[in-house]
Design a protein around this motif. Structure first.
Motif, mmCIF file in Angstrom:
data_model
loop_
_atom_site.group_PDB
_atom_site.id
_atom_site.type_symbol
_atom_site.label_atom_id
_atom_site.label_comp_id
_atom_site.label_asym_id
_atom_site.label_seq_id
_atom_site.Cartn_x
_atom_site.Cartn_y
_atom_site.Cartn_z
ATOM 1 N N LEU A 84 -29.388 80.022 23.597
ATOM 2 C CA LEU A 84 -29.495 81.301 24.307
ATOM 3 C C LEU A 84 -30.945 81.639 24.677
ATOM 4 O O LEU A 84 -31.180 82.545 25.480
ATOM 5 N N LEU A 85 -31.896 80.913 24.104
ATOM 6 C CA LEU A 85 -33.303 81.171 24.416
ATOM 7 C C LEU A 85 -33.708 80.592 25.765
ATOM 8 O O LEU A 85 -34.795 80.854 26.257
ATOM 9 N N GLY A 86 -32.818 79.777 26.347
ATOM 10 C CA GLY A 86 -33.061 79.272 27.693
ATOM 11 C C GLY A 86 -34.120 78.181 27.738
ATOM 12 O O GLY A 86 -34.458 77.604 26.724
ATOM 13 N N PRO A 87 -34.659 77.901 28.934
ATOM 14 C CA PRO A 87 -34.440 78.632 30.179
ATOM 15 C C PRO A 87 -33.054 78.432 30.800
ATOM 16 O O PRO A 87 -32.623 79.228 31.613
ATOM 17 N N ALA A 88 -32.345 77.348 30.401
ATOM 18 C CA ALA A 88 -30.986 77.139 30.904
ATOM 19 C C ALA A 88 -30.024 77.510 29.783
ATOM 20 O O ALA A 88 -29.820 76.741 28.845
ATOM 21 N N GLN A 89 -29.441 78.685 29.865
ATOM 22 C CA GLN A 89 -28.527 79.160 28.837
ATOM 23 C C GLN A 89 -27.126 78.642 29.140
ATOM 24 O O GLN A 89 -26.488 79.079 30.091
ATOM 25 N N GLY A 90 -26.634 77.725 28.317
ATOM 26 C CA GLY A 90 -25.316 77.159 28.542
ATOM 27 C C GLY A 90 -25.367 75.651 28.668
ATOM 28 O O GLY A 90 -26.402 75.009 28.432
ATOM 29 N N VAL A 91 -24.243 75.056 29.042
ATOM 30 C CA VAL A 91 -24.117 73.602 29.165
ATOM 31 C C VAL A 91 -24.808 73.138 30.443
ATOM 32 O O VAL A 91 -24.426 73.537 31.553
ATOM 33 N N ARG A 92 -25.816 72.302 30.280
ATOM 34 C CA ARG A 92 -26.514 71.761 31.445
ATOM 35 C C ARG A 92 -25.709 70.624 32.059
ATOM 36 O O ARG A 92 -25.197 69.756 31.369
ATOM 37 N N VAL A 93 -25.596 70.630 33.375
ATOM 38 C CA VAL A 93 -24.943 69.562 34.128
ATOM 39 C C VAL A 93 -26.047 68.687 34.726
ATOM 40 O O VAL A 93 -26.927 69.193 35.436
#
Length: 487
Positions: A84-93
């Motif tokens: 959740l700290l990012g910069p990409a919050q979630g599953v990266r594709v």
């Protein structure tokens, strides 16, 4: 239902070591070990490789626990709450059309993807579906998202309602998960309790639970037979259960799941998953132990009520007589040491090679054409990212490093002590007293290394996505290569 006597510690010798070709950067000592001297001096920051080279990578902020690939893309698992700290919050594709230059093309941000996917992120090639569940702390509940990955670089959410909408949770627990071969069922497994749920995906927009049960106190991952009728379910206490799931596969109106066999063992524990394969038409599975130096077990499951251990695959560092050396080097590296985690065979029928993530031993590749002569042909242990803990927010290794000792190795150490094979002086060294705030002097590789011709695609906790290439001198892809992890 037959309950087999516990399988004792295997007497098989370690897999024969790979002969490294020129250009390799081989391990300096025991097979699979990263010695204390290399960790302390910084040598492990260069990594180790034998008959395999790195083509490209996409480290991000770490690779979560398990990630998965499809077509020319990779989907990088998340670890809560660091992701959740990012910069990409979630599953990266990641688009890996050019393995030397992977490109981040999208990020999946549904609640399940943000909550941490643990070992649930899986793909079904037949239906071009990607599924992940939300697992914020060892076990999760309620969250499951389904994506169409026909355009693999730009997944499209199919179920904005049940499972993805926080107001419409599904009645499941989650930790691990996987598909039936036809892609119509996603099985979700929660470790505490060991609740197993069959989620119908006939209509991916409306996932629904069609069967639930508790096969054991704490279950883990699994593999499913090619016809979808048998499940080989990993037992966290060490072992494998064989379940008849044909009633779910047939979609009986009131399905019953029957246990055919319970095969416990004392050689390894936290059994992770199983990879169904066949040799000469005879069904087998490769069963993987996540802890306790159990390695990978090849089991004949042709008689579903009486499975039979064929042999075990281990590295030298996994042997009982080397548990003292394991403690000397792995101390200060946190919970895990040198254990197998996830494997992929290069085809389901008569596999020629098996590639496995092996935690602090990196990626290990074995020739498995002859079950009586399984031997290592290559390995790649990525460069350690020592001292970079604060930058690796999506790495479970970085978070777990508040703990120093390899606690998950305790049972195998105890066995070695009882067998008189543990030398306390050999176990003592510069790292042995590190009880907290361990370093990242190796990576932790957890995700299955998936086959793409001579290439392997995977992700490790600290280094993120990795594309590697095996030397053609040690591996020739079969014409019918089809990477298989079992679910």
């Amino acid at each position: 239902m037959p309950i087999a006597a516990a399988v004792p510690a295997a007497a098989d010798p370690p897999a024969r070591t790979a002969g490294c070709l020129p250009g390799s950067l081989p391990e300096p000592g025991l097979q699979g070990d990263v010695p204390a001297a290399d960790r302390d001096s910084g040598r492990s920051r260069d990594g180790y490789r034998c008959n395999i080279r790195l083509l490209g990578s996409s480290p991000g902020r770490g690779g979560g626990i398990t990630s998965v690939t499809f077509d020319h893309c990779a989907y990088i698992g998340t670890f809560f709450p660091g992701n959740l700290l990012g910069p990409a919050q979630g599953v990266r594709v990641i688009d890996v059309a050019d393995p030397a230059a992977p490109v981040h093309t999208a990020t999946l941000t549904e609640p399940a993807m943000l909550a941490g996917t643990w070992e649930s992120l899986k793909v079904n090639e037949a239906r071009r579906l990607l599924v992940g569940t939300g697992v914020p702390a060892l076990t999760g509940a309620g969250l499951l998202s389904v994506y169409d990955i026909s355009d693999c670089a730009h997944p499209r959410l199919l179920n904005p309602g049940p499972g993805s909408d926080l107001a419409l949770p599904l009645p499941i627990t989650a930790h691990e998960g996987g598909f039936s071969p036809d892609g119509n069922t996603y099985w979700s497994s929660g470790v505490a309790p060991g609740l197993l749920s069959a989620v119908d995906l006939t209509d991916p927009a409306r996932p629904r639970v069609i069967w639930q049960g508790i096969p054991g106190l704490s279950m883990h991952g699994f593999g499913i037979a090619p016809d979808g009728n048998r499940m080989y379910l990993a037992n966290n206490t060490g072992g494998l259960k064989i379940l008849d799931v044909s009633a779910v596969q047939r979609r009986d109106s009131a399905p019953h799941v029957h246990e055919l066999a319970d095969m416990p063992w004392t050689d390894g524990w936290a059994t992770q998953h199983a990879v169904p394969v066949s040799y000469g038409g005879t069904p087998h599975v490769f069963a993987v132990d996540e802890a306790g130096s159990g390695g990978v077990k090849l089991i004949d499951v042709s008689d579903g009520r009486h499975p039979r251990l064929v042999r075990s695959i281990k590295l030298a560092i996994n042997q009982p007589e080397h548990q003292d050396s394991m403690i000397a080097s792995a101390s200060g590296g946190s919970l895990f040491a040198y254990d197998a985690h996830y494997c992929a065979a290069d085809r389901p029928a008569d596999p020629t090679a098996l590639a496995c993530s092996w935690t602090s031993s990196g990626i290990r590749v074995f020739d498995v054409r002859d079950p009586g002569d399984i031997h290592e042909i290559a390995y790649f242990n990525p460069p350690a990212r020592t001292g970079e803990n604060a930058e690796l927010w999506n790495s479970p290794h970085a978070l777990a490093s508040i703990i120093g000792p390899p606690l998950l190795a305790a049972p195998s150490v105890a066995q070695a002590v009882l067998q008189g094979q543990f030398d306390p002086t050999q176990a003592s060294g510069s790292r042995t007293g590190t009880l907290a705030f361990g370093d990242l002097s190796t990576d932790w590789c957890f995700a299955p290394p998936e086959w793409r011709g001579n290439q392997l695609w995977t992700a490790c906790a600290d280094n993120g996505f990795l594309a590697m290439e095996l030397s053609p001198a040690v591996y020739t892809p079969p014409a019918d290569q089809r990477s298989t992890t079992g679910s």
